[in-house]
Design a protein around this motif. Structure first.
Motif, PDB file in Angstrom:
ATOM      1  N   GLY A 553      -3.743  46.462 -25.703  1.00 27.52           N
ATOM      2  CA  GLY A 553      -5.192  46.514 -25.564  1.00 27.52           C
ATOM      3  C   GLY A 553      -5.946  45.932 -26.737  1.00 27.52           C
ATOM      4  N   LYS A 554      -5.245  45.285 -27.669  1.00 25.38           N
ATOM      5  CA  LYS A 554      -5.890  44.685 -28.831  1.00 25.38           C
ATOM      6  C   LYS A 554      -6.361  43.276 -28.486  1.00 25.38           C
ATOM      7  CE  LYS A 554      -4.879  43.325 -33.608  1.00 25.38           C
ATOM      8  NZ  LYS A 554      -3.839  43.342 -34.669  1.00 25.38           N
ATOM      9  N   MET A 555      -7.631  42.987 -28.786  1.00 24.36           N
ATOM     10  CA  MET A 555      -8.188  41.680 -28.489  1.00 24.36           C
ATOM     11  C   MET A 555      -7.649  40.642 -29.472  1.00 24.36           C
ATOM     12  SD  MET A 555     -12.174  40.608 -28.063  1.00 24.36           S
ATOM     13  CE  MET A 555     -12.562  40.952 -29.781  1.00 24.36           C
ATOM     14  N   VAL A 556      -7.097  39.528 -28.935  1.00 28.59           N
ATOM     15  CA  VAL A 556      -6.511  38.505 -29.792  1.00 28.59           C
ATOM     16  C   VAL A 556      -7.237  37.160 -29.671  1.00 28.59           C
ATOM     17  CG1 VAL A 556      -4.232  39.577 -29.832  1.00 28.59           C
ATOM     18  CG2 VAL A 556      -4.776  37.941 -28.018  1.00 28.59           C
ATOM     19  N   ARG A 557      -8.019  36.969 -28.618  1.00 29.79           N
ATOM     20  CA  ARG A 557      -8.834  35.766 -28.452  1.00 29.79           C
ATOM     21  C   ARG A 557     -10.113  36.151 -27.730  1.00 29.79           C
ATOM     22  NH1 ARG A 557      -5.444  33.987 -31.336  1.00 29.79           N
ATOM     23  NH2 ARG A 557      -4.193  32.077 -31.145  1.00 29.79           N
ATOM     24  N   SER A 558     -11.190  35.439 -28.005  1.00 28.06           N
ATOM     25  CA  SER A 558     -12.445  35.680 -27.286  1.00 28.06           C
ATOM     26  C   SER A 558     -13.350  34.462 -27.403  1.00 28.06           C
ATOM     27  CB  SER A 558     -13.164  36.920 -27.852  1.00 28.06           C
ATOM     28  OG  SER A 558     -13.611  36.677 -29.172  1.00 28.06           O
ATOM     29  N   LYS A 559     -14.243  34.338 -26.435  1.00 31.58           N
ATOM     30  CA  LYS A 559     -15.261  33.293 -26.469  1.00 31.58           C
ATOM     31  C   LYS A 559     -16.442  33.746 -25.646  1.00 31.58           C
ATOM     32  CE  LYS A 559     -16.043  28.325 -26.130  1.00 31.58           C
ATOM     33  NZ  LYS A 559     -15.445  26.994 -25.821  1.00 31.58           N
ATOM     34  N   GLU A 560     -17.633  33.512 -26.155  1.00 34.66           N
ATOM     35  CA  GLU A 560     -18.864  33.913 -25.487  1.00 34.66           C
ATOM     36  C   GLU A 560     -19.587  32.690 -24.915  1.00 34.66           C
ATOM     37  OE1 GLU A 560     -19.535  37.106 -25.134  1.00 34.66           O
ATOM     38  OE2 GLU A 560     -17.869  37.741 -26.418  1.00 34.66           O
ATOM     39  N   ASN A 561     -20.533  32.983 -24.013  1.00 31.31           N
ATOM     40  CA  ASN A 561     -21.422  31.952 -23.447  1.00 31.31           C
ATOM     41  C   ASN A 561     -20.621  30.810 -22.820  1.00 31.31           C
ATOM     42  OD1 ASN A 561     -23.743  33.368 -24.459  1.00 31.31           O
ATOM     43  ND2 ASN A 561     -23.273  32.510 -26.482  1.00 31.31           N
ATOM     44  N   LEU A 562     -19.749  31.152 -21.893  1.00 31.11           N
ATOM     45  CA  LEU A 562     -18.908  30.140 -21.259  1.00 31.11           C
ATOM     46  C   LEU A 562     -19.694  29.223 -20.333  1.00 31.11           C
ATOM     47  CD1 LEU A 562     -15.701  32.168 -20.321  1.00 31.11           C
ATOM     48  CD2 LEU A 562     -16.169  30.857 -22.377  1.00 31.11           C
ATOM     49  N   GLY A 563     -20.686  29.785 -19.648  1.00 27.62           N
ATOM     50  CA  GLY A 563     -21.439  28.971 -18.696  1.00 27.62           C
ATOM     51  C   GLY A 563     -20.653  28.728 -17.419  1.00 27.62           C
ATOM     52  N   ALA A 564     -21.115  27.784 -16.596  1.00 25.79           N
ATOM     53  CA  ALA A 564     -20.478  27.454 -15.312  1.00 25.79           C
ATOM     54  C   ALA A 564     -19.782  26.114 -15.436  1.00 25.79           C
ATOM     55  CB  ALA A 564     -21.513  27.447 -14.198  1.00 25.79           C
ATOM     56  N   GLU A 565     -18.537  26.140 -15.815  1.00 21.32           N
ATOM     57  CA  GLU A 565     -17.744  24.924 -15.955  1.00 21.32           C
ATOM     58  C   GLU A 565     -16.646  24.908 -14.900  1.00 21.32           C
ATOM     59  OE1 GLU A 565     -18.475  22.584 -18.058  1.00 21.32           O
ATOM     60  OE2 GLU A 565     -19.996  23.665 -19.215  1.00 21.32           O
ATOM     61  N   GLU A 566     -16.186  23.725 -14.553  1.00 21.03           N
ATOM     62  CA  GLU A 566     -15.134  23.624 -13.543  1.00 21.03           C
ATOM     63  C   GLU A 566     -13.784  24.049 -14.114  1.00 21.03           C
ATOM     64  OE1 GLU A 566     -13.406  20.462 -10.225  1.00 21.03           O
ATOM     65  OE2 GLU A 566     -14.778  19.772 -11.799  1.00 21.03           O
ATOM     66  N   ASN A 567     -13.579  23.823 -15.406  1.00 19.46           N
ATOM     67  CA  ASN A 567     -12.308  24.161 -16.038  1.00 19.46           C
ATOM     68  C   ASN A 567     -12.554  24.752 -17.425  1.00 19.46           C
ATOM     69  OD1 ASN A 567     -10.205  22.976 -14.101  1.00 19.46           O
ATOM     70  ND2 ASN A 567     -11.554  21.209 -14.451  1.00 19.46           N
TER      71      ASN A 567
END
Length: 603
Positions: A553-567
């Motif tokens: 349950g430990k967070m090892v990666r994250s990213k915010e504000n992904l938006g609407a992308e195809e990939n």
């Protein structure tokens, strides 16, 4: 024996195979670590001064070979309130000519007058209740030790005697008044009065090598502590398999400092609990829930407010703590547990009013420790306010190697026995810290007991290094209801009785589910050849965040504000091989979760 005659000041980290200190060559170590691989020979009338948070570390394996009648002098501060107990363990013993560690007594404590000079503390007779800051006067009435005890009556008064063996802890109350002497020239006086701290100068032969303490079965309590003139890696001591005669948990006395009385019946205090969990972690600390006491020292069983949060990974010089026996046997302190870590740097705090001692960490400490926040064990704290009188705090920890049975050094039995209480129940014992391996389908029983009709309010005050999007529910079997105690609280009144099966901590709500949706047109794959986690989003769903968690349950990666992308593509380089959980959160707060297997051979 090779001998060294040293200059007056050591102002950088120094390492020596052996040291001889003569009467005409005192050694003054300022704001540094002195490492000696083997023996320290302190000639008659010689002095080794450890100042400005300096420490002495030795590399001896086995029994100490330190010799001589000279002294090492090292400072530590306790509470300045003459009503409050601190738990201590001396870093020095009597400076006799014989080789090895020696006993300690409070007659060896001193009041600093300059950076090198001290005057012996006045030791007050047993009839005196109050210690005094200036001239430093210690009330011998409150010097006690505890060995293999299961009741209050087994405390043994030490008083003025010099009978504390190396590694034996002792209690000592603080002082009243103030002392404006600033011996080190750092702006920190011996005792500023009020809620400050009282400085003591420990003078004697430095403790070194293997120091053995006896423990007993059935969770008997023994007061011990850091026996060295350096910091102690508490995790290393508690988790060493050679020390499995103890439970691997340390308990620290905390006291309500607003109560100014020497009467036992007026005390409010209790034991905070420290679970190391793993060697490199920062451990888990649950503050004390204060008991009150009857005149005979037995518990009055009325809890009050909880104590303070403290960091305990590295026990500072002089810090005493209680351990519990898992079997009849011994535990041993070793030089391999010693470390140069300055008190106040984040993971080392003596039990006294906090003050700023922050200084730059040594390069060795930084390398050994790594990023402190990343070493937090994933866990949640669960508070239960009982009858609006006191708060019981529990901790639920998540480690992949943890089991649902007792895990030494992780699961921590309670030191309390309140008539109204809540706890984790295992093997007939009450636990305040429980470890488990995380599974979203798990239901973890939370036992509640009530001597009379009792109102409880449950909530989660803090989530540490654990999936911030994961809901946590309290299930009440009385009406089959789920309550999200992470976003709110659940208040319930229960009649008299013990309820081992009524309440459970869960991670799903059978009515609301986990607010997860399966998106048939959203695909998550792990590309191990390129060390990338990829997601295909042909419907251009708008996402606000991505999280990757390990199985604990430990967070090892994250990213915010992904938006609407195809990939989407996220690097998994540097991660250990294993099972991970990828979580995408839409702008509508819907959660898409999938397990992925990462194989990074060669990492």
């Amino acid at each position: 024996m090779k001998k060294f005659a040293l200059l007056i000041y050591i102002i950088s980290i120094q390492s020596f195979g052996q040291i001889y200190v003569g009467a005409s060559t005192p050694v003054y170590v300022k704001n540094q670590v002195l490492y000696v691989g083997q023996t320290i020979n302190l000639a008659a009338n010689s002095n080794l001064y450890l100042r400005n948070l300096s420490q002495l570390v030795q590399g001896t394996t086995g029994t100490s070979t330190n010799v001589g009648t000279g002294i090492v002098s090292i400072y530590q501060e306790g509470s300045s309130d003459n009503f409050d107990y601190n738990y201590w363990c001396s870093p020095v013993g009597i400076n006799v000519a014989a080789t090895g560690n020696q006993n300690f007594g409070i007659t060896m404590l001193n009041r600093p007058t300059t950076s090198t000079a001290s005057t012996a503390a006045t030791i007050l007779p047993l009839a005196n209740l109050d210690g005094i800051a200036n001239p430093l006067s210690i009330a011998s009435r409150w010097i006690y030790k505890l060995t293999n005890a299961n009741s209050y009556s087994q405390w043994v008064q030490v008083g003025t005697t010099t009978t504390l063996a190396p590694g034996e802890g002792f209690t000592m109350k603080g002082t009243s008044g103030s002392d404006a002497v600033d011996p080190e020239g750092t702006g920190i006086v011996n005792n500023p009065g009020g809620t400050g701290a009282q400085r003591y100068d420990f003078r004697g032969k430095p403790n070194d090598g293997n120091i053995t303490v006896t423990v007993g079965a059935n969770n008997s309590s023994t007061l011990t502590g850091n026996p060295y003139p350096s910091a102690l890696h508490l995790n290393a001591f508690l988790l060493d398999p050679l020390n499995n005669a103890c439970t691997g948990i340390a308990y620290f006395w905390e006291q309500d400092k607003t109560i100014n009385s020497h009467l036992i019946a007026a005390y409010r205090g209790g034991y905070a609990t420290y679970s190391p969990g793993t060697l490199g972690s920062n451990g888990i600390y649950v503050p004390a829930t204060f008991n009150s006491y009857k005149g005979d020292g037995s518990l009055n069983n009325v809890g009050t407010s909880s104590g303070l949060m403290r960091q305990r990974k590295y026990a500072p010089i002089g810090q005493g703590f209680v351990i519990k026996g898992a079997a009849n046997g011994t535990v041993t302190f070793r030089n391999s547990y010693r470390i140069f870590y300055k008190e106040g740097e984040g993971l080392s705090q003596f039990e006294k009013p906090a003050k700023d001692k922050t200084t730059a960490k040594s390069e060795e400490t930084v390398k050994a420790e790594g990023t402190e926040a990343s070493n937090d064990i994933p866990h949640i704290r669960i508070n239960a306010i009982i009858n609006n009188e006191f708060t019981r705090q529990l901790a639920l920890a998540f480690l992949p190697e943890a089991t649902d049975a007792f895990d030494r050094g992780l699961d921590a039995v309670s030191m309390d026995n309140f008539p109204n209480d809540t706890f984790f129940l295992m093997e007939g014992k009450n636990y305040v810290i429980q470890g488990t391996n995380f599974d979203v389908t798990k239901q973890i029983p939370l036992t509640v007991k009530a001597a009379a009709s009792t109102t409880l309010k449950f909530y989660i005050p803090e989530v540490i290094n654990f999936d911030p999007t994961q809901n946590v529910f309290l299930y009440d079997a009385a009406d089959a209801s789920f309550h999200n105690i992470k976003t709110g609280n659940y208040e319930v009144t229960i009649p008299q009785g013990v309820y081992p099966d009524r309440f459970k901590i869960t991670f799903t709500d059978k009515t609301l589910g986990t607010n997860e949706e399966t998106k048939t047109n959203f695909f998550i794959i792990q590309d191990n050849s390129n060390r990338l986690l990829k997601a295909s989003n042909p419907d251009f769903i708008a996402f606000k965040s991505f999280y990757l968690y390990d199985i604990a349950g430990k967070m090892v990666r994250s990213k915010e504000n992904l938006g609407a992308e195809e990939n989407y593509s996220f690097s998994t380089s540097g991660l250990s091989s294993g099972v991970y959980i990828a979580t995408f959160i839409t702008v509508d707060n819907e959660k898409i979760t999938q397990k992925v297997i990462i194989s990074n051979a060669g990492n």
